[in-house]
Design an enzyme around this catalytic site. Structure first.
Site, PDB file in Angstrom:
ATOM      1  N   GLU A 102     -47.429  32.293  18.003  1.00  0.00           N
ATOM      2  CA  GLU A 102     -46.771  30.668  17.321  1.00  0.00           C
ATOM      3  C   GLU A 102     -45.279  31.029  18.888  1.00  0.00           C
ATOM      4  O   GLU A 102     -44.406  29.883  19.448  1.00  0.00           O
ATOM      5  CB  GLU A 102     -45.848  30.409  16.297  1.00  0.00           C
ATOM      6  CG  GLU A 102     -47.419  29.524  15.496  1.00  0.00           C
ATOM      7  CD  GLU A 102     -48.262  30.524  15.290  1.00  0.00           C
ATOM      8  OE1 GLU A 102     -48.682  31.800  15.247  1.00  0.00           O
ATOM      9  OE2 GLU A 102     -49.521  29.981  15.020  1.00  0.00           O
ATOM     10  N   HIS A 171     -48.767  28.722   2.277  1.00  0.00           N
ATOM     11  CA  HIS A 171     -49.279  27.548   2.865  1.00  0.00           C
ATOM     12  C   HIS A 171     -48.897  25.509   2.532  1.00  0.00           C
ATOM     13  O   HIS A 171     -50.068  25.451   2.922  1.00  0.00           O
ATOM     14  CB  HIS A 171     -51.224  27.615   3.310  1.00  0.00           C
ATOM     15  CG  HIS A 171     -51.811  28.833   4.593  1.00  0.00           C
ATOM     16  ND1 HIS A 171     -50.980  30.256   3.710  1.00  0.00           N
ATOM     17  CD2 HIS A 171     -52.108  28.811   4.950  1.00  0.00           C
ATOM     18  CE1 HIS A 171     -51.931  30.621   4.885  1.00  0.00           C
ATOM     19  NE2 HIS A 171     -52.160  29.979   5.444  1.00  0.00           N
TER      20      HIS A 171
END
Lengths: 379, 432
Positions: A102, A171
């Site tokens: 990322e 999440h």
């Protein structure tokens, strides 16, 4: 044949884009909703997933500088199938599968944007953007300012944000407040297919960094779309909220999935004689202060609804704005409805009570309308 | 000091065997360019362990150790110099500009004209000059907070840099960036980043855009990006992520490590499991080169090859320049942890003095010419200070400018129109 298409779309001179756009509009045919409801051919329905897909498709066709980068966006057709079909159409150079890096690929996107390309960086969920947040804030948001206008960053960071179903604490975090507090960023959060299409197109065309917060549970939901929405130049203005339901007794602000809940709550409230006005914020930064305060001046009561954590959330900001700008118009204290102030639990029953439900919105609205005992009095 | 013994190849891996004999692109190009190529011979004392090869089996690239540390045996004077007279003058002037500018920065800081964080580059000029003077205007340079000299070498006027440091509106970023955030669109200097490792992915992205323009947009673009960063950064995750992706996608980038052995007070040896940074290139599929960063001619030779590789589309290179900063990490650093003996060992190898000696010994320039350059640069830097001093600070209206390229990002005002459309928004000086 696919090879031919790829080539002609790859080297896009805008002259050829007219034909491509025509093809693009044709592609967007009414799609049966996930629930398999059948409507007459007069009303077209589109899922949010298809809205995003078509917006990406059209923008990539119109401008060869737009490219998509992220994990699983290519061969896997997108982790949530948002980029289905794009790899075949545009080729691996414009739909880039990345390694799990990322920080690296977000920074690469920013560097490419410095030089005029228009990357769309997809995070599988915005939780993973934490690994790249240095680049979103420090090299994207602040660059135009630090370089005093020399370097603009026309990049879009998009992906699902907030809670899904049973995915656990790491999440399910909602980052709308995090990104919305940073100057230099624009933060958008669509609800319906119309929002998704219009806001994503506006985001890709925008010369500044845009954080585009989608919602995984909305991807499969179908919404009616008009002919205007299907036009390839359909863009929604950034910074303008939408009044989803006009009312006069109480204002309910919300964004993303909570708009649906607020509308349901408004239905229930209307049976009790409370006519609620539901505002779909659409744009978290810049916040459409004018629509909110105009509505409060009309209804005199406000509740804010969001999925994220309550402290320092979007609702807190809206409450402060209303107190600053139209305090005298308030007839009741502003109430914030937010997710529970705990990391998201896994168990289904706990997850349900950790997130706002329609009943919570209804109860809060009744409190604000003095139809029940206020929270403060019962504490 | 000779620049000719710049490279030495490692012996091939005993297991990898004979098919490693193919000479590295570095060696062959250097033997071709240097007129006395046979002088490439192994030096007496090699400090780096050469007993194991870092060549991954099946890989055509190899790690090359270029002129390891200081105990290099001096070669007999070479007959032909590696640079021309013009190049010598250009390199000398650039290094002197860097040094004089940084010294002036220190003075100005202690007089209170400059403030905040200021990181000086004294001692490392050979790296900046060696690489950046080879680049074209279209090539990009990405740097860290120690970026004044990179800006100067890339062509940003000294006055603009000094004014930026003073926080004046005439600065290259109109005073909004500061010492650590130098940007110049015109000169393709894209940062100036305060977070270490932050510039590496951005540089990789700039290289990506160059390749994208060439291959997808079909423009004639062979611009190269050079990313400068330090030894401390080489332990950061982003560094490895970008080595991987740059090699994977064969991007036109050169990763230049300015290994000055210290990250503030943390010695490189204490912080790194394997301190030889150049060895970290080959595992990712790119050549790793180590070069003496105190010798501008050696750096330049390596730079030529690395930049040439990138321009030809052969992919990235990792270059480790062993260098040293003569001052502390920043002007606020008392610099107590570094051994004075180590400092004097490196100050005796000052790159400017070395180049001066080389140029005079090889008859390229006369001492008087160099003295004239010194004087010219002194005047230039003084003028830069005067320019910066006499420039006005930014107007108050500049505060809200350039937050967005599209200032509609400030949202909609009470009258229902976009705030930026109100002429009073930033008193009429905002670009809408």
């Amino acid at each position: 044949m696919l090879g031919v298409i790829r080539q002609s779309l790859g080297c896009g001179a805008l002259a050829s884009s007219v034909k491509i756009l025509g093809r693009g509009v044709e592609r967007v045919i009414p799609i049966a909703s996930a629930a398999g409801r059948n409507y007459s051919s007069v009303t077209k329905e589109m899922t949010v997933r298809d809205a995003l897909n078509s917006a990406l498709d059209e923008e990539m066709a119109a401008d060869p500088k737009v490219f998509l980068m992220g994990e699983e966006v290519g061969e896997y057709q997108g982790a949530y199938k948002i980029s289905r079909g794009l790899l075949d159409k545009y080729g691996p150079e414009r739909v880039r599968d990345t390694p799990i890096t990322e920080a690296g690929f977000t920074g690469i996107g920013v560097g490419a944007a410095y030089y005029g390309l228009r990357p769309v960086v997809e995070f599988m969920t915005f939780n993973f953007s934490l690994q790249a947040i240095d680049h979103i804030i420090n090299s994207a948001a602040k660059s135009n300012y630090m370089s005093s206008g020399q370097i603009s960053v026309p990049i879009v960071f998009r992906g699902p944000n907030g809670a899904a179903a049973g995915v656990g604490a790491q999440h399910s975090h909602c980052f709308s407040a995090w990104y919305a507090s940073c100057p230099g960023l624009k933060v958008l959060s669509p609800y319906s297919s119309e929002d998704a299409r219009g806001l994503l197109k506006a985001a890709i065309r925008d010369p500044d960094p845009v954080v585009f917060l989608e919602n995984e549970l909305l991807y499969g939901e179908s919404f009616p779309v008009s002919e205007d929405v299907l036009d390839s130049n359909f863009c929604l203005p950034i910074g303008k909220a939408k009044i989803e339901r006009k009312g006069k007794d109480i204002t309910i602000t919300s964004f993303s999935k909570m708009v649906g809940y607020a509308l349901q709550a408004a239905e229930i409230l209307s049976k009790d004689g409370i006519n609620a006005e539901v505002i779909n914020l659409r744009s978290i930064r810049p916040l459409d202060r004018e629509t909110i305060t105009a509505s409060v001046r009309k209804t005199n009561r406000l509740i804010t609804v969001e999925e994220g954590f309550p402290q320092h959330g979007v609702g807190s900001e809206i409450c402060a704005v209303v107190v600053e700008e139209c305090f005298e118009y308030l007839d009741a204290p502003v109430e914030r409805i937010a997710g529970a102030d705990v990391p998201m639990p896994y168990a289904q029953n706990l997850e349900r009570i950790a997130l706002p439900q329609v009943e919570d919105i209804v109860r809060a609205a009744k409190r604000a309308c003095y139809r029940s005992v206020p929270l403060a009095a019962s504490a | 000091m000779s620049a000719l013994s710049a490279l030495k190849t490692l012996p091939s891996h005993p297991i990898a065997g004979g098919h490693r004999r193919r000479s590295s692109p570095f060696l062959s190009s250097l033997t071709n360019t240097s007129p006395t190529g046979h002088q490439l011979r192994s030096s007496a004392a090699i400090s780096v362990s050469l007993s194991h090869s870092v060549i991954a089996p099946g890989r055509p690239v190899r790690a090359v150790s270029a002129n390891v540390v200081s105990e290099e045996k001096q070669l007999e004077g070479s007959a032909f110099p590696v640079i021309s007279r013009e190049e010598a003058l250009d390199l000398y002037e650039d290094m002197v500009l860097g040094r004089t500018f940084e010294d002036m920065c220190a003075q100005m800081y202690y007089r209170g004209k400059m403030f905040g964080f200021v990181h000086l580059y004294n001692g490392q000029e050979a790296v900046s000059t060696g690489f950046i003077r080879l680049l074209t205007k279209g090539d990009s340079v990405v740097s860290t907070y120690r970026d004044h000299v990179h800006a100067l070498s890339k062509g940003v006027p000294a006055g603009a840099v000094m004014a930026e440091l003073f926080g004046k509106a005439a600065g290259c970023c109109r005073g909004q960036g500061g010492s650590m955030h130098m940007f110049s669109r015109e000169h393709n200097l894209i940062g100036g980043f305060a977070f270490i490792g932050e510039g590496i992915p951005v540089a990789t992205g700039a290289a990506f855009s160059s390749k994208y323009r060439r291959e997808v947009l079909k423009e004639a673009c062979d611009d190269v990006t050079v990313a400068f960063f330090g030894d401390g950064t080489c332990n950061n995750g982003q560094f490895f992520e970008c080595l991987n992706m740059a090699a994977l996608w064969k991007l036109p980038i050169v990763f230049v490590v300015e290994n000055n052995l210290w990250a503030i007070g943390m010695s490189h040896i204490r912080a790194t499991s394997d301190p030889e940074i150049w060895k970290k290139g080959p595992p990712f599929g790119m050549p790793g080169v180590h070069v003496d960063g105190m010798d501008v001619l050696k750096v330049r030779e390596v730079a030529k090859e690395a930049v040439g590789r990138a321009r030809r589309g052969e992919g990235p290179t990792l270059v480790e320049c062993e260098t040293y900063r003569f001052r502390g990490h920043s002007l606020a650093d008392p610099d107590e942890l570094r051994n004075p003996a180590e400092k004097s060992r490196y100050t005796s190898r000052d790159p400017i003095t070395a180049l001066k000696k080389y140029a005079i010994e090889h008859g390229l320039v006369a001492e008087s010419e160099l003295k004239a350059i010194d004087k010219k640069i002194d005047n230039l830097v003084e003028e830069a200070v005067e320019f910066a001093d006499s420039s006005p600070p930014p107007p108050r209206s500049q505060l809200l400018e350039n937050v967005f390229a599209d200032p509609k990002g400030f949202g909609i005002g009470p009258d229902g129109k976009y705030r930026c459309e109100d002429p009073g928004f930033t008193q009429g000086t905002a670009q809408v």
